[in-house]
Design a protein around this motif. Structure first.
Motif, short mmCIF file in Angstrom:
data_model
loop_
_atom_site.label_atom_id
_atom_site.label_comp_id
_atom_site.label_asym_id
_atom_site.label_seq_id
_atom_site.Cartn_x
_atom_site.Cartn_y
_atom_site.Cartn_z
N CYS A 123 74.16 59.61 18.01
CA CYS A 123 74.74 58.85 16.89
C CYS A 123 76.25 58.91 16.89
O CYS A 123 76.91 58.20 16.13
N GLY A 124 76.82 59.77 17.70
CA GLY A 124 78.28 59.91 17.70
C GLY A 124 79.00 58.82 18.46
O GLY A 124 80.13 58.45 18.11
N HIS A 125 78.37 58.29 19.53
CA HIS A 125 79.11 57.34 20.36
C HIS A 125 78.37 56.05 20.68
O HIS A 125 78.95 55.13 21.22
N PHE A 126 77.07 55.98 20.38
CA PHE A 126 76.32 54.81 20.83
C PHE A 126 75.91 53.80 19.76
O PHE A 126 75.34 52.77 20.11
N PRO A 127 76.16 54.05 18.45
CA PRO A 127 75.74 53.01 17.50
C PRO A 127 76.51 51.70 17.74
O PRO A 127 77.56 51.73 18.39
N GLU A 128 75.97 50.62 17.20
CA GLU A 128 76.67 49.33 17.28
C GLU A 128 78.08 49.50 16.75
O GLU A 128 78.30 50.20 15.77
N GLY A 129 79.01 48.85 17.39
CA GLY A 129 80.37 48.91 16.88
C GLY A 129 81.24 49.89 17.65
O GLY A 129 82.46 49.78 17.65
N THR A 130 80.63 50.87 18.31
CA THR A 130 81.45 51.77 19.13
C THR A 130 81.81 51.05 20.41
O THR A 130 81.03 50.29 20.96
N GLU A 131 83.02 51.28 20.87
CA GLU A 131 83.50 50.52 22.02
C GLU A 131 83.65 51.42 23.24
O GLU A 131 83.78 52.62 23.13
#
Ligand code: FES
Lengths: 365, 361
Positions: free
Chosen positions: A250-258
């Motif tokens: 959940c730290g780096h892969f949710p939608e919106g992370t680039e």
């Protein structure tokens, strides 16, 4: 309207404001932080002792299932606290300021198969310095998952909804294999380096001790109830695995992370570094207990901006970071844990298939 | 061979891995810890307006000290562990005996971080019942065996503490030889152990007939020793005090005595105020014996000197470059915070020297 780029002068003052927050917080570090981590350590040791004792006792108890579940729960909680709020954070050097040798990033060994030293390299150096930079930060999909459309699709990706679940169950082994680049080590033996071999030896030595205590010694001590203890230890380890896997994903892969091309690193300023950390990370919201159980990685954004600030400070820093982001109009990715989990799950399934518009989506900028 | 005790310990260590047994012992019974010596503060006694005596009860593994030795006291101030070295002022235990308590008498250094928090009316850093860490007693400023026939103990200011340990030891043993104890203090109210010295002097005819004690107020000057001690060359001299005073002692002995019979202990390192902003400094790499001079972070300086220190990010976030600073002051380039303590870990990629610095590289 939020956007993700800032003009050079905006970027500079954005960086200066975040830096000022860092300086202010570091100057304030002291007794409060030392007392906090000591309390966590005491609670963790207590939970561990209680968990082991309850698992032993469960065999003798007429209330077997209840006692067993309590013991397993306490042990799982202790492992989670040890890995997340103590181990991960101590290894970042968050408590180096105390000069306490038992809280030193250089000597702490955490309760997980991955040796601390290897973790500090793959995580502190590679992941935290080059966060979400494609080709350098191997935490992007851990060399096995496609988590960004710019990663080339292969038929193997079709399996990733399943392999993600397996990774979650075995997460500590994934972490352990990470710094060694296990796939390469296994499948290209001719290219093995001496450094890699040494790391594999260290990993085996540690794994042996970890397995021995949880799956041999503690069960044997329980005599006729060996299986109860073994099962409790196994479940506790798996619970810890799944929980840490969820937190990390959940730290780096949710939608919106680039993600970023390697060129992003060229001449990156301090403001640029902070902005990249912000754009590549996501927070999740919840109760106090949830934050503690996640080692405050629920505040992944703050953790990436201030990796060596004691993590229990992140919630109060987050209020200021959020305000600064609002002021500059840059997006701050934060949502409930369940919606972030859902967002990651959808992405993993979606990227299992070739992207709709071919794979021409953001490759090199 | 089956030694059940060691097998038990090995099993227990395997069970608590990767913690050590000590991690658990330390939580419930810190005095029994094997990783480091600990002691319980049993009494905090105000000695003079700017000094305090700590009576400490060390754990069972703490080695007996010899009179004149010092110990490193580690305590936590504002959440940060600080270590300072102090002479042990209490008598040494008899051969084969273990002491129940030791005493440290500490004077505040006005510019210090630690001592002002221990002394004075509202000192709150330590209270009875607190646990502190102690280093094993060290130092070769000790009386030889047998104790020399004519013994001259000279001290100035808080330098009195190690020779006080010697005096207390000799009195406890009812020593029969000749002993002269001379101490210089700024003024009566600055004199440490005044009442005790009086009492010892009064009882001396019965306990130590050869003992003479004098407390002198004001600075020590050349000729003072020779004036007070006849036949100076025949005395074995133990002197502890500030460096200026030790110079006077040396000058006197050179003229009237025997320098080879002098043993000294300097009790406090001179304090150095932090240098002005961005001044740079000389860095000594203790392990390799190399040095470098300049400004900015120590990591590039070390590399310039031909060293290859471990590092990762080079921007202060990964803590790979952490190494031991032995002494000196450094500044954090990101936050500007100063680190003045010796024997602490610093990140060399974001620490710049402020004046001379020694690191363990
Ligand atoms: S090299 Fe990463 S903190 Fe110094």
């Amino acid at each position: 309207m939020t956007h993700t780029t800032l003009s050079p002068s905006e970027l500079e003052s954005f960086g200066a404001e975040i830096d000022a927050l860092l300086t202010r917080t570091k100057a304030d570090l002291g007794e409060r932080d030392t007392r906090y981590i000591r309390r966590v350590v005491r609670v963790q040791r207590g939970l561990e002792a209680a968990g082991r004792a309850l698992l032993f006792a469960s065999g003798f108890s007429p209330l077997f299932p209840v006692v067993w579940a309590l013991g397993t729960g306490a042990l799982a909680a202790s492992k989670i606290l040890e890995n997340m709020e103590i181990g991960h954070n101590v290894l970042h050097g968050q408590y180096d300021f105390t000069n306490d040798p038992t809280l030193s990033s250089q000597t702490y060994e955490w309760d997980i198969v991955c040796p601390s030293e290897q973790w500090r390299h793959s995580h502190n150096v590679l992941h935290h310095t080059y966060t979400n930079v494609r080709g350098v930060d191997h935490d992007l999909g851990y060399r096995m998952l496609r988590v960004d459309p710019s990663q080339p699709w292969t038929p193997l990706a079709l399996l990733q909804p399943l392999s993600t679940l397996v990774l979650g169950l075995l997460f500590q082994w994934g972490v352990a294999a990470h710094d060694i680049d296990m796939p390469k080590y296994l499948f290209r033996p001719s290219e093995r380096t001496e450094e890699q071999r040494e790391k594999v030896r260290e990993l085996f030595a540690k794994a042996k001790k970890q397995l021995r205590k949880d799956y041999v010694l503690f069960p044997l001590l329980a005599g006729p109830f060996a299986l109860h203890v073994l099962a409790g230890n196994l479940v506790a380890n798996v619970v810890r695995n799944v929980w840490s896997f969820l937190v990390i994903f959940c730290g780096h892969f949710p939608e919106g992370t680039e993600t970023f091309p390697p060129e992003a690193l060229d001449g990156e300023t301090r403001g640029g570094f902070y902005l990249r950390q912000l754009r590549g990370s996501a927070n999740f919201e919840g109760s106090w207990l949830l934050h503690v159980a996640s080692g405050h990685l629920s505040h992944q954004i703050e953790h990436h901006m201030f990796p060596d600030v004691p993590a229990h400070r992140y919630p109060e820093m987050a209020r200021e970071v959020r305000a600064i982001c609002g002021k500059y109009g840059v997006a701050y990715n934060s949502s409930s844990l369940s919606s972030q989990v859902w967002s990651v799950a959808k992405k993993i399934v979606r990227l299992a298939f070739p992207s709709a518009g071919g794979d021409a989506t953001p490759t090199a900028a | 061979m089956l030694d059940p005790l060691s097998w038990g310990a090995r099993l227990a260590s395997a069970l608590v891995y990767p913690r050590t047994l000590d991690d658990f012992v330390g939580l419930v019974a810190p005095l029994r810890s094997r990783r480091a010596h600990h002691a319980e503060v049993v009494l905090v006694r105000r000695e003079t307006y700017d000094t305090v005596t700590l009576v400490l009860r060390p754990g069972p593994h703490f080695p007996a000290h010899r009179a004149g030795q010092h110990t490193a006291l580690t305590l936590e101030i504002d959440g940060v562990r600080r270590t300072r070295v102090f002479s042990i002022a209490s008598a040494e235990p008899r051969a084969g005996e273990r002491h129940r308590t030791i005493e440290l008498t500490i004077r505040a250094r006005p510019s210090g971080l630690v001592t002002p928090r221990l002394t004075g009316r509202d000192a709150r850093a330590l209270r009875e019942g607190d646990i502190v860490e102690l280093g094993a007693p060290r130092g070769d400023f000790v009386l030889g065996t047998p104790v020399p026939d004519r013994l001259l103990l000279v001290s100035g200011g808080s330098g009195i503490t190690p020779v006080m340990a010697m005096l207390r030891t000799l009195v406890a043993r009812r020593h029969r030889g000749e002993v002269v104890f001379l101490t210089w203090a700024k003024s009566p109210r600055d004199t440490l152990f005044r009442a005790e010295l009086d009492a010892i002097a009064k009882a001396a005819p019965l306990t130590c007939p050869g003992l003479r004690i004098a407390v002198v107020h004001g600075p020590m000057s050349e000729g003072d020793l020779a004036a007070r001690v006849p036949d100076l060359a025949s005395w074995e001299v133990f002197a502890c005090g500030p460096s200026g005073m030790l110079d006077v002692v040396r000058a006197d002995l050179r003229k009237h005595g025997d320098l080879t019979k002098l043993h000294t202990e300097q009790f406090s390192a001179p304090t150095r105020p932090p240098a002005p902003e961005g001044e740079g400094g000389e860095v000594t790499f203790a392990r390799s014996g190399k040095t470098a001079e300049g400004r900015g972070p120590i990591l590039p300086m070390a590399e310039g000197a031909g060293l290859r220190p471990k590092h990762g990010c080079r921007i202060g976030i990964c803590h790979t470059c952490v190494c031991r600073k032995v002494s000196g002051t450094t500044r954090d380039t990101a936050t500007g915070a100063l680190s003045t303590d010796g024997d602490v870990d610093i990140r060399i990629c974001t620490s710049e020297p402020v004046g001379p610095v020694v690191v363990d590289l």
